[in-house]
Write a protein that holds these residues in place. Structure first.
Motif, PDB file in Angstrom:
ATOM      1  N   SER A 379       0.806  -1.229   0.000  1.00 58.75           N
ATOM      2  CA  SER A 379       0.000   0.000   0.000  1.00 58.75           C
ATOM      3  C   SER A 379       0.836   1.276   0.000  1.00 58.75           C
ATOM      4  O   SER A 379       0.284   2.376   0.038  1.00 58.75           O
ATOM      5  CB  SER A 379      -0.928   0.016   1.220  1.00 58.75           C
ATOM      6  N   SER A 380       2.160   1.174  -0.042  1.00 57.41           N
ATOM      7  CA  SER A 380       3.001   2.366   0.050  1.00 57.41           C
ATOM      8  C   SER A 380       3.081   3.090  -1.287  1.00 57.41           C
ATOM      9  O   SER A 380       3.049   2.479  -2.351  1.00 57.41           O
ATOM     10  CB  SER A 380       4.410   1.999   0.530  1.00 57.41           C
ATOM     11  N   GLY A 381       3.187   4.420  -1.206  1.00 53.00           N
ATOM     12  CA  GLY A 381       3.496   5.224  -2.373  1.00 53.00           C
ATOM     13  C   GLY A 381       4.982   5.499  -2.417  1.00 53.00           C
ATOM     14  O   GLY A 381       5.747   5.001  -1.578  1.00 53.00           O
ATOM     15  N   ARG A 382       5.411   6.317  -3.376  1.00 55.97           N
ATOM     16  CA  ARG A 382       6.843   6.571  -3.510  1.00 55.97           C
ATOM     17  C   ARG A 382       7.415   7.202  -2.244  1.00 55.97           C
ATOM     18  O   ARG A 382       8.470   6.779  -1.756  1.00 55.97           O
ATOM     19  CB  ARG A 382       7.111   7.472  -4.717  1.00 55.97           C
ATOM     20  N   SER A 383       6.728   8.187  -1.666  1.00 56.05           N
ATOM     21  CA  SER A 383       7.267   8.881  -0.506  1.00 56.05           C
ATOM     22  C   SER A 383       7.266   7.991   0.729  1.00 56.05           C
ATOM     23  O   SER A 383       8.245   7.949   1.481  1.00 56.05           O
ATOM     24  CB  SER A 383       6.479  10.165  -0.233  1.00 56.05           C
ATOM     25  N   SER A 384       6.180   7.265   0.983  1.00 56.40           N
ATOM     26  CA  SER A 384       6.139   6.411   2.168  1.00 56.40           C
ATOM     27  C   SER A 384       7.062   5.218   2.032  1.00 56.40           C
ATOM     28  O   SER A 384       7.522   4.662   3.035  1.00 56.40           O
ATOM     29  CB  SER A 384       4.704   5.959   2.450  1.00 56.40           C
ATOM     30  N   ALA A 385       7.384   4.806   0.797  1.00 56.87           N
ATOM     31  CA  ALA A 385       8.334   3.717   0.576  1.00 56.87           C
ATOM     32  C   ALA A 385       9.782   4.201   0.611  1.00 56.87           C
ATOM     33  O   ALA A 385      10.706   3.389   0.661  1.00 56.87           O
ATOM     34  CB  ALA A 385       8.065   3.039  -0.763  1.00 56.87           C
ATOM     35  N   GLY A 386       9.966   5.522   0.550  1.00 54.59           N
ATOM     36  CA  GLY A 386      11.323   6.050   0.469  1.00 54.59           C
ATOM     37  C   GLY A 386      12.014   5.651  -0.821  1.00 54.59           C
ATOM     38  O   GLY A 386      13.220   5.398  -0.848  1.00 54.59           O
ATOM     39  N   ALA A 387      11.257   5.598  -1.919  1.00 59.14           N
ATOM     40  CA  ALA A 387      11.759   5.067  -3.185  1.00 59.14           C
ATOM     41  C   ALA A 387      12.226   6.175  -4.116  1.00 59.14           C
ATOM     42  O   ALA A 387      11.580   7.218  -4.240  1.00 59.14           O
ATOM     43  CB  ALA A 387      10.673   4.249  -3.882  1.00 59.14           C
ATOM     44  N   ALA A 388      13.337   5.939  -4.789  1.00 57.13           N
ATOM     45  CA  ALA A 388      13.806   6.851  -5.822  1.00 57.13           C
ATOM     46  C   ALA A 388      12.911   6.737  -7.053  1.00 57.13           C
ATOM     47  O   ALA A 388      12.088   5.819  -7.177  1.00 57.13           O
ATOM     48  CB  ALA A 388      15.261   6.542  -6.169  1.00 57.13           C
ATOM     49  N   TYR A 389      13.083   7.654  -7.996  1.00 60.42           N
ATOM     50  CA  TYR A 389      12.157   7.786  -9.128  1.00 60.42           C
ATOM     51  C   TYR A 389      11.989   6.487  -9.909  1.00 60.42           C
ATOM     52  O   TYR A 389      10.871   6.103 -10.265  1.00 60.42           O
ATOM     53  CB  TYR A 389      12.651   8.901 -10.049  1.00 60.42           C
ATOM     54  N   TYR A 390      13.084   5.775 -10.185  1.00 60.31           N
ATOM     55  CA  TYR A 390      13.006   4.574 -11.008  1.00 60.31           C
ATOM     56  C   TYR A 390      12.809   3.293 -10.201  1.00 60.31           C
ATOM     57  O   TYR A 390      12.828   2.202 -10.768  1.00 60.31           O
ATOM     58  CB  TYR A 390      14.268   4.453 -11.875  1.00 60.31           C
ATOM     59  N   GLY A 391      12.624   3.414  -8.889  1.00 65.17           N
ATOM     60  CA  GLY A 391      12.318   2.245  -8.081  1.00 65.17           C
ATOM     61  C   GLY A 391      13.448   1.727  -7.226  1.00 65.17           C
ATOM     62  O   GLY A 391      13.275   0.723  -6.520  1.00 65.17           O
ATOM     63  N   ALA A 392      14.607   2.364  -7.253  1.00 67.99           N
ATOM     64  CA  ALA A 392      15.694   1.967  -6.357  1.00 67.99           C
ATOM     65  C   ALA A 392      15.351   2.387  -4.933  1.00 67.99           C
ATOM     66  O   ALA A 392      14.792   3.460  -4.705  1.00 67.99           O
ATOM     67  CB  ALA A 392      17.016   2.591  -6.802  1.00 67.99           C
ATOM     68  N   MET A 393      15.710   1.545  -3.972  1.00 67.40           N
ATOM     69  CA  MET A 393      15.323   1.771  -2.588  1.00 67.40           C
ATOM     70  C   MET A 393      16.517   2.215  -1.752  1.00 67.40           C
ATOM     71  O   MET A 393      17.660   1.842  -2.010  1.00 67.40           O
ATOM     72  CB  MET A 393      14.743   0.481  -1.999  1.00 67.40           C
ATOM     73  N   GLU A 394      16.221   2.999  -0.706  1.00 66.18           N
ATOM     74  CA  GLU A 394      17.216   3.484   0.253  1.00 66.18           C
ATOM     75  C   GLU A 394      18.383   4.211  -0.431  1.00 66.18           C
ATOM     76  O   GLU A 394      19.547   4.049  -0.037  1.00 66.18           O
ATOM     77  CB  GLU A 394      17.761   2.364   1.149  1.00 66.18           C
ATOM     78  N   MET A 395      18.095   5.017  -1.434  1.00 65.34           N
ATOM     79  CA  MET A 395      19.134   5.863  -2.007  1.00 65.34           C
ATOM     80  C   MET A 395      19.509   6.982  -1.033  1.00 65.34           C
ATOM     81  O   MET A 395      20.525   7.641  -1.205  1.00 65.34           O
ATOM     82  CB  MET A 395      18.677   6.455  -3.340  1.00 65.34           C
ATOM     83  N   GLY A 396      18.693   7.173  -0.018  1.00 64.17           N
ATOM     84  CA  GLY A 396      19.007   8.091   1.070  1.00 64.17           C
ATOM     85  C   GLY A 396      18.900   7.373   2.390  1.00 64.17           C
ATOM     86  O   GLY A 396      17.990   6.568   2.609  1.00 64.17           O
ATOM     87  N   GLY A 397      19.849   7.614   3.292  1.00 62.72           N
ATOM     88  CA  GLY A 397      19.839   6.978   4.595  1.00 62.72           C
ATOM     89  C   GLY A 397      20.290   5.528   4.552  1.00 62.72           C
ATOM     90  O   GLY A 397      20.821   5.042   3.557  1.00 62.72           O
ATOM     91  N   ASN A 398      20.117   4.840   5.666  1.00 62.41           N
ATOM     92  CA  ASN A 398      20.507   3.441   5.876  1.00 62.41           C
ATOM     93  C   ASN A 398      22.023   3.304   5.883  1.00 62.41           C
ATOM     94  O   ASN A 398      22.638   3.415   6.924  1.00 62.41           O
ATOM     95  CB  ASN A 398      19.841   2.517   4.875  1.00 62.41           C
TER      96      ASN A 398
END
Length: 482
Positions: A379-398
């Protein structure tokens, strides 16, 4: 990684096959078999897509094969045919070969989305006849299409000027005055992100690093861990204990400086390779040399800091102070508050926009990185998933991303040479065009980590992009592109 079975296959030569269940977050490779020069296996993964609406891209799995000579016990990277017709992939997948034959991309052949459920794949290898063990590896990737994009945001530290990188930029270079940021002219040979490429969907996980270690020689293993491969079963090889959520241990000690160790995950300090041992947690305490070695071994390459901005922002207009998920919302999550800690189902304890592992302010060994991709749900959107534009995850933080800097003379010498699947005798990357494993000159940081504060998470923040740090750090990780 768990071996499923052993069996003997008679072909043009006697082949001993080691079938591998290879998990890269949710990729599973099973049922491997060999006939002649063909290797067949089943692959499955979750949440695959091929879309013709923004961002109009697809996900894929980068698949490559390693083979071990049963006489020398040494592993080598298998060549794969560069002819598409030499490979077969069951619906809904297709196999896209690459020019250097170091692997293939498996992706949806038509528009659609959902889970890939155990598709059968057959690849043609180009290796000499012999007696071998085999391992098939898979790394989830996202496609980044060719397109112009904007860099800079006008407010972050050392940000580039607010310009557009387009075909002219890539073919003619960008002058120092045009790009700004206090760096040199960026030559046309430097990968700026305009051309299409693939980016790892997730940061390198601890299981992926274990699989990497288990395919190295004794001498190579010595370089890529912080203790000796002859240490006792259960010895932690990254921090000396299960600190900072890193649980990689020696499962079977090496011997006589010749027989490599076998590694596993044990973040809970009990039975090795249990379900709660942090296999899908982002790998930390990686030096630049460690990241470069992993990428070279996997036949990938480092990303540049311009490619980083492309992966995050895509073709959207810049937003002042924006984070990789495309807005200025940010909410901190820590490893002490996640649900199902260290398990494959580790998830955040609340659903809000701008979810990110950041902001601790200092390194405490009870904290550490989170499971790769944990913020993405049905149910997550891009912002709640923390997803970059093309679908890469955790490009910020972690954990911090390592990039090839565009802000110093050493970095802009990089021309995007791909890894070839082989390392030096001591386990270093052997690509001379890459920033040096010894000095890290030209290799910087982007994206912040679970310790840094919010400004360091911004897409265009460059205060660490030219930082030459060769040592390991408890919040340093990495990912690659191709």
């Amino acid at each position: 990684m768990k071996s499923k079975n052993y069996f003997l296959k008679i072909a043009s030569a006697i082949l001993l096959l080691f079938a591998v269940n290879s998990n890269a977050n949710n990729v599973e490779i099973t049922g491997t078999s060999v006939s002649g020069s063909n290797i067949t296996f089943n692959i499955s993964w979750e949440n695959s897509w091929n879309a013709n609406v923004a961002p109009a891209n697809w996900d894929a799995v980068w698949v490559f094969v390693k083979y071990q000579d049963c006489n020398t016990r040494l592993w080598a990277h298998a060549g794969l045919s560069t002819v598409a017709g030499d490979h077969s992939a069951a619906s809904p997948l297709q196999a896209d070969p690459v020019a250097d034959g170091r692997g293939v991309f498996l992706r949806r052949s038509a528009l659609g989305g959902g889970n890939i459920s155990s598709a059968t794949i057959t690849l043609k290898m180009t290796i000499p006849a012999g007696t071998y063990n085999y391992k098939v590896f898979g790394i989830e990737m996202v496609n980044v299409p060719q397109a112009a994009f904007e860099i800079g945001d006008g407010v972050s530290a050392s940000t580039f000027n607010s310009i557009t990188v387009n075909a002219s930029s890539q073919s003619g270079g960008i002058t120092a005055a045009t790009i700004g940021g206090g760096g040199p002219t960026v030559p046309a040979a430097y990968p700026m992100g305009y051309n299409s490429f693939y980016c790892m969907k997730y940061e390198i996980s601890q299981l992926q690093y274990v699989e990497f270690l288990n395919a190295l020689t004794f001498a190579q293993q010595q370089t890529r861990i912080t203790t000796d491969p002859t240490s006792a079963t259960g010895t932690y090889v990254t921090f000396g204990s299960a600190a900072y959520r890193n649980g990689i241990v020696i499962e079977t000690p090496g011997n006589n400086a010749a027989i490599p160790a076998v590694f596993g995950c044990d973040a809970t300090n009990g039975v090795i390779n249990n379900n709660n041992d942090g296999q899908s947690v982002a790998m930390n305490n990686l030096s630049w040399a460690d990241v470069a070695a992993y990428l070279d071994w996997a036949a990938l390459r480092p990303m540049t800091e311009l490619e980083y901005e492309k992966v995050c922002r895509g073709t959207m207009p810049r937003v002042a102070g924006e984070f990789p998920w495309g807005d200025t919302n940010i909410n901190a999550f820590y490893s002490t508050t996640v649900l199902n800690p260290l398990q494959p189902g580790e998830v955040a304890n609340a659903a809000v926009n701008g979810r990110c592992a950041y902001g601790l302010g200092s390194g405490n060994a009870i904290y550490g990185p989170l499971r790769v991709g944990l913020f993405a749900t049905a149910s997550s959107g891009r912002s709640s998933a923390g997803a970059a534009y093309y679908g890469a995850m955790e490009m910020g933080g972690n954990v911090y991303e390592r990039v090839v800097s565009a802000g110093n003379a050493a970095g802009v010498l990089f021309t995007g040479v791909l890894g070839d699947g082989t390392l030096t005798a001591i386990g270093d990357a052997n690509q001379t065009n890459w920033p040096s494993p010894a000095t890290a000159l030209g290799a910087g940081f982007k994206g912040g980590d679970y310790v840094t504060q919010a400004p360091f998470i911004r897409i265009s923040e460059r205060s660490s992009a030219t930082s030459t740090v060769a040592t390991r750090g408890y919040s340093y990780g990495g990912r690659g592109v191709r």
